[in-house]
Design a protein around this motif. Structure first.
Motif, mmCIF file in Angstrom:
data_model
loop_
_atom_site.group_PDB
_atom_site.id
_atom_site.type_symbol
_atom_site.label_atom_id
_atom_site.label_comp_id
_atom_site.label_asym_id
_atom_site.label_seq_id
_atom_site.Cartn_x
_atom_site.Cartn_y
_atom_site.Cartn_z
ATOM 1 N N ASP A 293 0.831 -1.213 0.000
ATOM 2 C CA ASP A 293 0.000 0.000 0.000
ATOM 3 C C ASP A 293 0.865 1.263 0.000
ATOM 4 O O ASP A 293 0.630 2.184 -0.777
ATOM 5 N N HIS B 213 1.334 3.837 -3.228
ATOM 6 C CA HIS B 213 1.010 5.246 -3.001
ATOM 7 C C HIS B 213 2.189 6.133 -3.406
ATOM 8 O O HIS B 213 1.995 7.204 -3.989
ATOM 9 N N GLN C 63 2.108 6.285 -7.145
ATOM 10 C CA GLN C 63 0.979 7.100 -7.603
ATOM 11 C C GLN C 63 1.258 8.589 -7.456
ATOM 12 O O GLN C 63 0.902 9.389 -8.314
ATOM 13 N N SER C 64 1.894 8.971 -6.346
ATOM 14 C CA SER C 64 2.133 10.390 -6.068
ATOM 15 C C SER C 64 3.206 10.979 -6.980
ATOM 16 O O SER C 64 3.244 12.197 -7.182
#
Length: 83
Positions: free
Chosen positions: A26, A30, A33-34
């Motif tokens: 996770d 993330h 993604q950022s």
């Protein structure tokens, strides 16, 4: 006690597949993604990203070996794995 490692695959908008290993899927997804400093350079600007595969591997050494074996697969073999 050693942490448990995971192998994961991310699909980019353009259809490219990225394979990596981590102890926290996770958090790592993330980061990708950022698009920040810790994101993989390969994935920057190729979002939105989709987590398409994950498996618990065990030790860091086992995870590295599994990652190498997955990266040697053809694209069609990787697509079979994630379905």
């Amino acid at each position: 006690m050693e942490k448990v490692w995971y192998l994961y695959m991310v699909k980019c908008t353009n259809g490219h597949l990225y394979t990596g290993i981590t102890t926290d899927i996770d958090r790592r997804f993330h980061e990708h993604q950022s698009g920040g400093k810790k994101a993989a350079k390969f994935l920057k600007g190729k979002g939105p990203l989709q987590l398409v595969y994950q498996e618990m591997v065990g030790s860091h050494s086992q995870a590295l070996k599994r990652e190498i074996s997955i990266k040697k697969l053809t694209r069609s073999q990787k697509l079979i794995l994630i379905t």
